[in-house]
Scaffold this active site. Structure first.
Site, short mmCIF file in Angstrom:
data_model
loop_
_atom_site.label_atom_id
_atom_site.label_comp_id
_atom_site.label_asym_id
_atom_site.label_seq_id
_atom_site.Cartn_x
_atom_site.Cartn_y
_atom_site.Cartn_z
N HIS A 195 21.94 -14.20 5.35
CA HIS A 195 21.71 -15.57 5.80
C HIS A 195 22.20 -15.71 7.24
O HIS A 195 23.39 -15.96 7.47
CB HIS A 195 22.45 -16.55 4.90
CG HIS A 195 22.05 -16.46 3.46
ND1 HIS A 195 22.46 -15.42 2.65
CD2 HIS A 195 21.28 -17.27 2.69
CE1 HIS A 195 21.95 -15.60 1.43
NE2 HIS A 195 21.23 -16.71 1.43
N HIS A 225 17.27 -19.69 6.83
CA HIS A 225 18.39 -19.80 5.89
C HIS A 225 18.71 -18.46 5.23
O HIS A 225 19.87 -18.04 5.23
CB HIS A 225 18.08 -20.83 4.81
CG HIS A 225 19.11 -20.87 3.73
ND1 HIS A 225 20.28 -21.60 3.83
CD2 HIS A 225 19.18 -20.25 2.52
CE1 HIS A 225 21.01 -21.42 2.74
NE2 HIS A 225 20.35 -20.61 1.92
N GLU A 232 36.06 -31.16 -16.29
CA GLU A 232 36.37 -29.78 -16.68
C GLU A 232 36.04 -28.77 -15.59
O GLU A 232 36.82 -27.86 -15.31
CB GLU A 232 35.62 -29.41 -17.97
CG GLU A 232 36.09 -30.13 -19.20
CD GLU A 232 35.37 -31.46 -19.41
OE1 GLU A 232 35.61 -32.11 -20.43
OE2 GLU A 232 34.57 -31.85 -18.52
N HIS A 271 30.62 -31.07 -31.04
CA HIS A 271 31.97 -30.66 -30.67
C HIS A 271 32.42 -29.36 -31.33
O HIS A 271 33.51 -28.87 -31.03
CB HIS A 271 32.97 -31.78 -31.03
CG HIS A 271 32.96 -32.93 -30.08
ND1 HIS A 271 31.80 -33.59 -29.73
CD2 HIS A 271 33.96 -33.53 -29.39
CE1 HIS A 271 32.09 -34.56 -28.88
NE2 HIS A 271 33.39 -34.54 -28.64
#
Length: 665
Positions: A32, A263, A411, A473
Site C-alpha cells: 500500500h 491504496h 466486548e 446465550h
C-alpha cells in the site's frame, strides 16, 4: 548538534519517506504505497520533533508509544524506524513482505524493533492506543515520578474509524479522560472501492467530540498546522486528542494522487519515476536517502539519547529515594509470581462445592494479593462473571490507582484495550464476559495470541447448563472455535483444584493468552484416586480415576462440568465388569505440550476412548480417534432449567452410560 529544521530539509525528509514507500511496495510488487505518501508529513513531525523515544533502547519503560493503526501503511513505520536509527537496516526495507524479513506486510509486535503492536485488522490499533494510554496512567498512579509524561501517539484511517471496535475503545478513552492520547485521523477520503462517500458520510470529528475528545481539524500536509495541533493536544489535561488531518493519498504523484488505485497496489515504474522527478529526485535511484536526511535524524537521535540519559539519572535518584517502590516496580514489570503460587492457591480453594465462576473469584482474590500486576474488568457483567477484585476500587477518570475496570457493554473494545494494556508492559490484564460473547471479541483474542500477550480472558456461563436464557446465550461451538487459535490456552476446570491450576497455568504463560471457561451451575468436587498428585493437573490432562486393576480397556476423557458425568458413568460401567479410566482434560493445549511418554501414560495407545463435553463433538476426533465415541451437542440449545436440559440433551449419568454401553456392544 541540533537537527536542522529549515523548510528545504523538511521537504527533503518528507520526499525521502515517500520515495522509500514507493520503492518498497514496487520491489515487493504488493503493498500500500498511497497512504504512507499521504502521511509522510505527519510522520516526520512525530518522529523528528515530537516523540520521546530512544532507538538504541526500544523497550525504555518511560518512552512515548507510536501505533500505526492503519497497519496496511506499514512502509511508513518501517521508513521512520530506519531513518530514526532503530535496528532496521536498509536491507530490511528492501526485503519488504518477504520470508523472515523484519518488514512484514503489516507491522507485527516482537518482529521489528520499534513496532509496539501488531496492526492490520482495522480498528484494533485504536483500541491498543487506548489500552496503552490507560496502562501508562495505571502505572503512573502506582509509581509516581516514573511514567509521568509518557504519551501514546497514533494514526488511524477511514477504515479504522468505520470499525466498531475503534468506536467502543474511543468511547472508553473519552469517558476516562485519557489525556495522554494524541490520535491522528488520516482523512484522505479514499478506500479500496473508491471514495469514502460510497458508504461513509458522517462527521467523524463531531462523533469524537461526543465521545469527550478534544478535536482539531488541519491540513495534513501543512507542517506548521501539524505542529500547532500537536502542541494544543499535548496541552490537554483532561481529554484525549483527535486530530482530523485532511490528506491526499499518493500525495505528490502526478496521476495516482487521490485515486483508489493508489491504496493497495504498486504505483508502477513510470508513475514512480514521474513522482521522483516532480520531487527533484533521481528516478534511477531506489531506496535513496540523502545525506542531509540521515544527518537530521542522527541529530535528533542524539537529542533523544540525552533525554533518555536525563530520565535515567532521575530514575536512579528515584530508586535510591524509594527502594521498596523500586523493588515493587521491578516485580511489576517482570509480572512476577511466587514460586509456590499453585500451592498457595490450593489453600484458597473453598471447602464447599460451587460453580467454578464462584470458585474462580475466591481464588482470584488470592491471586490479586500475590500478583499486583493483575488488573481488569468485565463488559458490564462483573456480578455474573464474578471477577471483581474485592479489596480494590474502580478505575475512574482522574483516579487510576484502582484495579477494577468497567468496560461497559463493549466486548470487542474490552479485548483490544486489554491487549494495549498488556503491550504497555507489567500489567496482566483480564477481560470477562459470557462465553457466548467471546464471538464479539474474537479478533482481539486472536491478536492477543499473535502478539504473544499474557491476557486472561475469563468466560463464564460456559454451556447449555446456564439454563433458561436459552440458545442465544448457550455456547455450543465457542470452545472448539477458541481452541483453534494458535498460542491460546483454553482452560475448563471441573472443580476447585482445577480452577486453582487454571489460574496457575495462566499466570505462568508469559508469552500467550489464556481463556477460562467457567460454569454458572454448581459442580461437585472430583473424587480423585488416593495417591493422586495435584501437580499432574498442571499438565493439562491427568488420570482422575484409574480403572480397577490399573489397566483400562476404556478411557473416558471429559472437561469441566462433564467430568462428573464421566465419573458417574465409570462407576456404572465398572459395576458391569468394564475397566474404565477417567481422564480430566483441564487444557488440551497444555496437555499437547507434555512429553510423549506422559501423554501415552494418560491416553494409552490402542485403548478405546470416549469424550464428553457439552459442545461440538467433531473436534474431539483428534483425541478419541475415528473409531472413538464423542458425546456432546451438535445443535443449538434451548430454554429450560438446567436439569431438564441435561435430560433432553442426553447429558446425564444414565444417558451417557447407556450411550457408551451401546457403543461398546
Amino acid at each position: 548538534m541540533s537537527p536542522s529544521f529549515d523548510e528545504k530539509t523538511i521537504q527533503l525528509c518528507v520526499n525521502t519517506i515517500k520515495g522509500l514507500a514507493m520503492d518498497g511496495v514496487e520491489k515487493a510488487q504488493s503493498g500500500h504505497p498511497g497512504t504512507p505518501m499521504g502521511l509522510s508529513s505527519i510522520a516526520f513531525e512525530l518522529f523528528a520533533r515530537t516523540m520521546r523515544h530512544d532507538p538504541k533502547d526500544p523497550k525504555w519503560i518511560a518512552r512515548d508509544r507510536f501505533v500505526l493503526s492503519a497497519g496496511h501503511a506499514s512502509m511508513l513505520i518501517y521508513s521512520m524506524l530506519h531513518l530514526s536509527g532503530y535496528d532496521l537496516p536498509m536491507s530490511e526495507l528492501q526485503r519488504f513482505r518477504q520470508w523472515e524479513s523484519k518488514t512484514p506486510g503489516h507491522p507485527e509486535a516482537h518482529m521489528t524493533p520499534g513496532v509496539e503492536t501488531t496492526t492490520g485488522p482495522l480498528g484494533q490499533g485504536v483500541g491498543n492506543v487506548v489500552g496503552m494510554a490507560l496502562g501508562l496512567k495505571l502505572k503512573a498512579a502506582r509509581f509516581p515520578g516514573v511514567f509521568d509524561g509518557a504519551r501514546v501517539f497514533g494514526i488511524c484511517s477511514d477504515g479504522d474509524v468505520m470499525e466498531g471496535v475503534a468506536a467502543e475503545a474511543s468511547s472508553i478513552a473519552g469517558h476516562l479522560g485519557l489525556s495522554n492520547i494524541v490520535l491522528f485521523y488520516d482523512d484522505n477520503k479514499i478506500t479500496i472501492e473508491g471514495e469514502t462517500d460510497l458508504a461513509f458520510s458522517e462527521d467523524v470529528g463531531k462523533r469524537y467530540e461526543a465521545y469527550g475528545w478534544f478535536v482539531q481539524r488541519i491540513d495534513g500536509h501543512d507542517h506548521a498546522a501539524i505542529r500547532g495541533a500537536i502542541d494544543k493536544a499535548l496541552a490537554q489535561k483532561e481529554r484525549p486528542s483527535f486530530i482530523v488531518a485532511r490528506t491526499h493519498i499518493a500525495h505528490g504523484a502526478p496521476n495516482a494522487h487521490d485515486t483508489s488505485e493508489a491504496h493497495g497496489a504498486p504505483l508502477g515504474k513510470d508513475e514512480i519515476a514521474a513522482t521522483k522527478k516532480a520531487m527533484g529526485f533521481d528516478p534511477d535511484k531506489h531506496f535513496h536517502v540523502p545525506a542531509e536526511v540521515y544527518a537530521l535524524f542522527q541529530a535528533r537521535a542524539a537529542e533523544l539519547e540525552k533525554d533518555h540519559a536525563a530520565w535515567s539519572e532521575h530514575f536512579a535518584a528515584w530508586c535510591d529515594a524509594n527502594p521498596e517502590a523500586a523493588d515493587a516496580l521491578d516485580a511489576f514489570e517482570a509480572r512476577d509470581v511466587p514460586a509456590d503460587l499453585y500451592a498457595q492457591l490450593q489453600k484458597a480453594i473453598p471447602e464447599k462445592d460451587d460453580a467454578t465462576r464462584n470458585t474462580s473469584n475466591v481464588i482470584q482474590q488470592k491471586v490479586a494479593e500475590l500478583v499486583p500486576s493483575l488488573i481488569g474488568g468485565s463488559a458490564d457483567l462483573a456480578p455474573s462473571t464474578k471477577t471483581l477484585i474485592k479489596k480494590s476500587g474502580s478505575v475512574k477518570q482522574g483516579a487510576f490507582d484502582g484495579r477494577n475496570l468497567h468496560f461497559g457493554i463493549r466486548e470487542h473494545g474490552m479485548g483490544s484495550v486489554c491487549n494495549g494494556m498488556a503491550l504497555t508492559g507489567g500489567i496482566v490484564p483480564y477481560g470477562a464476559t459470557f462465553l457466548i460473547f467471546s464471538d464479539y471479541m474474537r479478533p482481539s483474542v486472536r491478536l492477543s495470541a499473535l502478539c504473544e500477550l499474557q491476557c486472561l480472558w475469563i468466560f463464564t456461563h460456559d454451556s447449555i447448563f446456564l439454563g433458561e436464557d436459552g440458545p442465544t446465550h448457550q455456547p455450543i461451538e465457542q470452545l472448539a472455535s477458541l481452541r483453534l487459535i494458535p498460542n491460546l490456552a483454553v482452560v475448563r476446570p471441573a472443580d476447585g483444584l482445577e480452577t486453582a491450576a487454571a489460574w496457575a497455568i495462566a499466570l505462568g504463560r508469559k508469552h500467550g493468552p489464556t481463556a477460562f471457561s467457567l460454569t454458572r451451575q454448581k459442580v461437585p468436587t472430583v473424587p480423585r484416586d488416593a495417591g493422586f498428585d495435584p501437580a499432574d493437573v498442571l499438565k493439562g490432562a491427568y488420570v482422575a480415576q484409574e480403572a480397577s486393576g490399573g489397566k483400562p480397556d476404556l478411557v473416558i476423557v471429559a472437561t469441566g462440568s462433564e467430568v462428573q458425568l464421566a465419573v458417574g458413568a465409570r462407576a456404572k460401567l465398572e459395576a458391569a465388569g468394564k475397566k474404565v479410566r477417567v481422564v480430566s482434560a483441564l487444557s488440551l493445549e497444555v496437555f499437547a505440550e507434555q512429553d510423549e511418554a506422559y501423554k501415552k501414560r494418560v491416553l494409552p495407545p490402542g485403548v478405546r476412548r470416549v469424550s464428553i463435553e457439552a459442545g461440538r463433538t467433531d473436534p474431539w476426533r483428534g483425541v478419541v480417534g475415528e473409531s472413538g465415541l464423542c458425546i456432546g451437542i451438535d445443535r443449538f440449545g434451548a430454554s429450560a432449567p438446567d436439569k431438564v436440559l441435561g435430560e433432553k440433551f442426553g447429558l446425564t449419568t444414565d444417558a451417557v452410560t447407556a450411550k457408551i454401553s451401546a457403543w461398546l456392544g
